[in-house]
Design a protein around this motif. Sequence first.
Motif, PDB file in Angstrom:
ATOM      1  N   CYS A  18       0.846  -1.204   0.000  1.00 11.59           N
ATOM      2  CA  CYS A  18       0.000   0.000   0.000  1.00 11.59           C
ATOM      3  C   CYS A  18       0.877   1.248   0.000  1.00 11.59           C
ATOM      4  O   CYS A  18       1.891   1.303   0.700  1.00 11.59           O
ATOM      5  CB  CYS A  18      -0.912  -0.029   1.229  1.00 11.59           C
ATOM      6  SG  CYS A  18      -1.842   1.491   1.451  1.00 11.59           S
ATOM      7  N   LEU A  19       0.494   2.231  -0.781  1.00 10.00           N
ATOM      8  CA  LEU A  19       1.293   3.457  -0.917  1.00 10.00           C
ATOM      9  C   LEU A  19       0.929   4.493   0.146  1.00 10.00           C
ATOM     10  O   LEU A  19       1.436   5.602   0.135  1.00 10.00           O
ATOM     11  CB  LEU A  19       1.079   4.055  -2.311  1.00 10.00           C
ATOM     12  CG  LEU A  19       1.312   3.096  -3.482  1.00 10.00           C
ATOM     13  CD1 LEU A  19       0.912   3.758  -4.796  1.00 10.00           C
ATOM     14  CD2 LEU A  19       2.774   2.659  -3.529  1.00 10.00           C
ATOM     15  N   LEU A  20       0.023   4.135   1.035  1.00 12.05           N
ATOM     16  CA  LEU A  20      -0.446   5.038   2.107  1.00 12.05           C
ATOM     17  C   LEU A  20      -0.878   6.381   1.518  1.00 12.05           C
ATOM     18  O   LEU A  20      -0.505   7.449   2.015  1.00 12.05           O
ATOM     19  CB  LEU A  20       0.650   5.234   3.169  1.00 12.05           C
ATOM     20  CG  LEU A  20       1.187   3.954   3.827  1.00 12.05           C
ATOM     21  CD1 LEU A  20       2.304   4.284   4.802  1.00 12.05           C
ATOM     22  CD2 LEU A  20       0.082   3.194   4.549  1.00 12.05           C
ATOM     23  N   CYS A  21      -1.656   6.330   0.475  1.00 14.12           N
ATOM     24  CA  CYS A  21      -2.074   7.561  -0.226  1.00 14.12           C
ATOM     25  C   CYS A  21      -2.758   8.524   0.753  1.00 14.12           C
ATOM     26  O   CYS A  21      -3.608   8.100   1.539  1.00 14.12           O
ATOM     27  CB  CYS A  21      -3.080   7.255  -1.331  1.00 14.12           C
ATOM     28  SG  CYS A  21      -2.584   5.944  -2.419  1.00 14.12           S
ATOM     29  N   ALA A  76      -6.352   8.524  -0.302  1.00 13.76           N
ATOM     30  CA  ALA A  76      -6.912   7.163  -0.293  1.00 13.76           C
ATOM     31  C   ALA A  76      -8.153   7.012  -1.175  1.00 13.76           C
ATOM     32  O   ALA A  76      -9.274   6.851  -0.674  1.00 13.76           O
ATOM     33  CB  ALA A  76      -7.205   6.725   1.137  1.00 13.76           C
ATOM     34  N   PRO A  77      -7.982   6.998  -2.500  1.00 12.16           N
ATOM     35  CA  PRO A  77      -9.157   6.837  -3.380  1.00 12.16           C
ATOM     36  C   PRO A  77      -9.931   5.552  -3.108  1.00 12.16           C
ATOM     37  O   PRO A  77     -11.145   5.499  -3.326  1.00 12.16           O
ATOM     38  CB  PRO A  77      -8.563   6.803  -4.789  1.00 12.16           C
ATOM     39  CG  PRO A  77      -7.137   7.144  -4.670  1.00 12.16           C
ATOM     40  CD  PRO A  77      -6.724   7.124  -3.245  1.00 12.16           C
ATOM     41  N   CYS A  78      -9.257   4.524  -2.620  1.00 10.43           N
ATOM     42  CA  CYS A  78      -9.946   3.252  -2.307  1.00 10.43           C
ATOM     43  C   CYS A  78     -11.074   3.505  -1.310  1.00 10.43           C
ATOM     44  O   CYS A  78     -12.132   2.881  -1.381  1.00 10.43           O
ATOM     45  CB  CYS A  78      -8.954   2.241  -1.726  1.00 10.43           C
ATOM     46  SG  CYS A  78      -8.055   2.845  -0.290  1.00 10.43           S
ATOM     47  N   GLY A 120      -8.055   2.714   3.338  1.00 12.42           N
ATOM     48  CA  GLY A 120      -6.881   3.562   3.565  1.00 12.42           C
ATOM     49  C   GLY A 120      -6.488   3.538   5.029  1.00 12.42           C
ATOM     50  O   GLY A 120      -5.307   3.466   5.387  1.00 12.42           O
ATOM     51  N   ILE A 136      -5.697  -0.421   6.417  1.00 14.96           N
ATOM     52  CA  ILE A 136      -4.415  -0.958   5.921  1.00 14.96           C
ATOM     53  C   ILE A 136      -3.253  -0.230   6.612  1.00 14.96           C
ATOM     54  O   ILE A 136      -2.266  -0.839   7.029  1.00 14.96           O
ATOM     55  CB  ILE A 136      -4.334  -0.846   4.383  1.00 14.96           C
ATOM     56  CG1 ILE A 136      -5.389  -1.772   3.757  1.00 14.96           C
ATOM     57  CG2 ILE A 136      -2.945  -1.210   3.890  1.00 14.96           C
ATOM     58  CD1 ILE A 136      -5.490  -1.709   2.249  1.00 14.96           C
ATOM     59  N   GLU A 150      -9.978   1.542  -7.774  1.00 15.62           N
ATOM     60  CA  GLU A 150      -9.454   2.906  -7.577  1.00 15.62           C
ATOM     61  C   GLU A 150      -8.047   2.909  -6.989  1.00 15.62           C
ATOM     62  O   GLU A 150      -7.469   3.963  -6.752  1.00 15.62           O
ATOM     63  CB  GLU A 150     -10.382   3.686  -6.630  1.00 15.62           C
ATOM     64  CG  GLU A 150     -11.809   3.835  -7.131  1.00 15.62           C
ATOM     65  CD  GLU A 150     -11.887   4.476  -8.499  1.00 15.62           C
ATOM     66  OE1 GLU A 150     -11.134   5.429  -8.758  1.00 15.62           O
ATOM     67  OE2 GLU A 150     -12.689   4.003  -9.334  1.00 15.62           O
ATOM     68  N   CYS A 151      -7.496   1.734  -6.703  1.00 11.45           N
ATOM     69  CA  CYS A 151      -6.229   1.675  -5.967  1.00 11.45           C
ATOM     70  C   CYS A 151      -5.065   2.241  -6.791  1.00 11.45           C
ATOM     71  O   CYS A 151      -4.832   1.826  -7.932  1.00 11.45           O
ATOM     72  CB  CYS A 151      -5.933   0.223  -5.570  1.00 11.45           C
ATOM     73  SG  CYS A 151      -4.378   0.074  -4.700  1.00 11.45           S
ATOM     74  N   CYS A 152      -4.309   3.164  -6.176  1.00 10.48           N
ATOM     75  CA  CYS A 152      -3.209   3.841  -6.880  1.00 10.48           C
ATOM     76  C   CYS A 152      -2.046   2.904  -7.175  1.00 10.48           C
ATOM     77  O   CYS A 152      -1.244   3.180  -8.074  1.00 10.48           O
ATOM     78  CB  CYS A 152      -2.685   5.004  -6.029  1.00 10.48           C
ATOM     79  SG  CYS A 152      -3.932   6.254  -5.806  1.00 10.48           S
ATOM     80  N   ALA A 153      -1.950   1.805  -6.432  1.00 11.76           N
ATOM     81  CA  ALA A 153      -0.852   0.868  -6.684  1.00 11.76           C
ATOM     82  C   ALA A 153      -0.950   0.268  -8.089  1.00 11.76           C
ATOM     83  O   ALA A 153       0.042  -0.233  -8.621  1.00 11.76           O
ATOM     84  CB  ALA A 153      -0.863  -0.238  -5.633  1.00 11.76           C
ATOM     85  N   VAL A 178      -3.653  -3.253  -4.615  1.00 11.31           N
ATOM     86  CA  VAL A 178      -3.525  -3.948  -3.326  1.00 11.31           C
ATOM     87  C   VAL A 178      -4.772  -4.834  -3.181  1.00 11.31           C
ATOM     88  O   VAL A 178      -5.887  -4.412  -3.523  1.00 11.31           O
ATOM     89  CB  VAL A 178      -3.467  -2.921  -2.163  1.00 11.31           C
ATOM     90  CG1 VAL A 178      -3.502  -3.623  -0.812  1.00 11.31           C
ATOM     91  CG2 VAL A 178      -2.223  -2.043  -2.295  1.00 11.31           C
ATOM     92  N   ILE A 202      -7.255  -5.532  -1.334  1.00 11.74           N
ATOM     93  CA  ILE A 202      -7.924  -4.950  -0.175  1.00 11.74           C
ATOM     94  C   ILE A 202      -8.922  -5.927   0.442  1.00 11.74           C
ATOM     95  O   ILE A 202      -8.962  -6.112   1.662  1.00 11.74           O
ATOM     96  CB  ILE A 202      -8.654  -3.651  -0.603  1.00 11.74           C
ATOM     97  CG1 ILE A 202      -7.637  -2.614  -1.081  1.00 11.74           C
ATOM     98  CG2 ILE A 202      -9.507  -3.102   0.543  1.00 11.74           C
ATOM     99  CD1 ILE A 202      -8.249  -1.397  -1.762  1.00 11.74           C
TER     100      ILE A 202
HETATM  101  S1  SF4 Z   1      -5.608   3.457  -3.000  1.00 13.31           S
HETATM  102 FE1  SF4 Z   1      -4.397   1.527  -2.828  1.00 13.31          FE
HETATM  103  S2  SF4 Z   1      -2.331   2.252  -2.391  1.00 13.31           S
HETATM  104 FE2  SF4 Z   1      -3.684   3.989  -1.936  1.00 13.31          FE
HETATM  105  S3  SF4 Z   1      -4.255   3.839   0.258  1.00 13.31           S
HETATM  106 FE3  SF4 Z   1      -5.810   2.692  -0.880  1.00 13.31          FE
HETATM  107  S4  SF4 Z   1      -5.025   0.572  -0.886  1.00 13.31           S
HETATM  108 FE4  SF4 Z   1      -3.267   1.879  -0.370  1.00 13.31          FE
END
Ligand code: SF4
Length: 445
Positions: free
Chosen positions: A26-29, A32-34, A45, A48, A86-89, A96, A98
């Motif tokens: 996880c990129l710890l955005c 956190a679009p997720c 977000g 995790i 929506e995950c940025c990874a 991720v 999730i």
């Molecule tokens: S969008 Fe993906 S990478 Fe970003 S916080 Fe959520 S799980 Fe982590």
Amino acid sequence: MYDPENFQRMAKGFSLDQAVAESERCLLCHDAPCSKACPADTDPGTFIRKLRLKNVTGAIRTIKENNILGGACGVLCPADRLCEKECCATEISRPVEIAKIQRFLVEHSWERNIKVLEASESNGKKVAVVGSGPAGLSCAAELAKQGCQATIFEARPEAGGVIRYGVPSYRYDVDFLEHELQEIKELGVEFRCNAPLREAGQVEELLENGYDAVFLATGLWAASRLHPEVSNVDGLMTSVEYLASLRDEQFEALRNKIKGSTIAVIGGGSVAIDCAEAAVKLGAEDVYLVYRRSFVQMPAEEVERIEALETGVHFLLLNQPVDFVINHQQKIEGLRLVRTRLEKAKGTGRRIPKAIAGSEWVLDADIVVEAIGNQAESGSPSWYPNVDVDQNGLIQADAATLTTSVEGIFAGGDIVRGPALVVDAVNDGKVAAMAIIEYLSKKEA
Ligand code: SF4
Ligand SMILES: Cc1cc2nc3c(=O)[nH]c(=O)nc-3n(C[C@H](O)[C@H](O)[C@H](O)COP(=O)(O)OP(=O)(O)OC[C@H]3O[C@@H](n4cnc5c(N)ncnc54)[C@H](O)[C@@H]3O)c2cc1C
């Protein structure tokens, strides 16, 4: 070889090491679009991040305080088109996982007996919940957390709705459901099973019998039929009967019938896929999924279609069922089909299947399962005669508060939306619970 254990039990989820390793991706955005993509406001977000910081109890709390069926959603949500989409990874490798992390955290709380929810002091209010599917369970749990005495009236012998009597056990097993039900019982929710409210006006009478409000979450339990007049035919089943039989005392009898047989499943949606896959897993000789359009036009998710192909389901596409072939002993012998071709779509719609004249043929089959849609039970409007319903029997409820045309009666889940997802039903339960609390406090003021 067919292994009955695989049918009754779902595959194991992540171990602690696997969940932690996945959380490391996880990129710890910051944004956190997720967390903005869940229909029930789950916050991956945050949970995790907490797992990464080794705050496991905090991570479980984040899930469970928001969604009492966080485990069911971790298992059953089509996460690839919700939070994981929506995950940025994804931009640097792949999303991720999730949902799998979520399922792990919920199962871990049961293994380690980590309790994050507590029953509240009673506020003296009584609410009746009709139906114990995801919407009813979520609403009752939320109400109990707010101090209301919630009583669930359930028609069937056990609680759970579709996730007990519909989804096959190799996808979501009964032990898992029992854990989630136990948590709801510990909040003080009362369950009355084998308690259908189907007499005319019985639901509305709850308000005269000591309940301050009612939440209707009866789901869709009538199957659409190709020829509704055809009944009592050995080997002809609706998806509702077939899937329920896989999860009740009729399982052994149905398994014996399926083993070595040829099965035709009519339909192209997720429910049809469940029916067909289950038959393969139970040792059917051949399983045909009969659909009048093409592979890409099937309503089932792509991932489900590919999995069904890999399991061994034969896809019989561009074929439209016309009639059942039934012998003198009232037993199914086959399915009469007509081949179709796709005509140009009207406007932006899907291309239209047209029967090809003279192309009728018979598919031999021992069992035919109709999986062409679920709808409201035909008599259901009489259970609540003053509640507005549409022409399909779906209850009309305000989108924001889920109030119906009768004061004190709220409704949600599939009986309002039509066929939807577990996570949508969970959200409706929460929305209705909050609206009920507000309604009761206004009434008291
Ligand atoms: S969008 Fe993906 S990478 Fe970003 S916080 Fe959520 S799980 Fe982590
Ligand atoms: C075969 C199948 C597979 C599915 N797979 C998935 C999946 O993988 N992922 C996903 O997200 N969604 C899935 N869904 C959709 C999901 O299960 C539903 O959207 C969800 O269960 C709806 O919840 P609900 O509470 O509105 O209704 P239901 O789950 O239908 O529950 C309604 C409950 O009300 C009870 N009831 C009905 N009438 C009365 C009455 N008069 N008195 C008392 N009780 C009554 C019923 O017995 C039932 O227990 C699937 C659906 C089906 C049919």
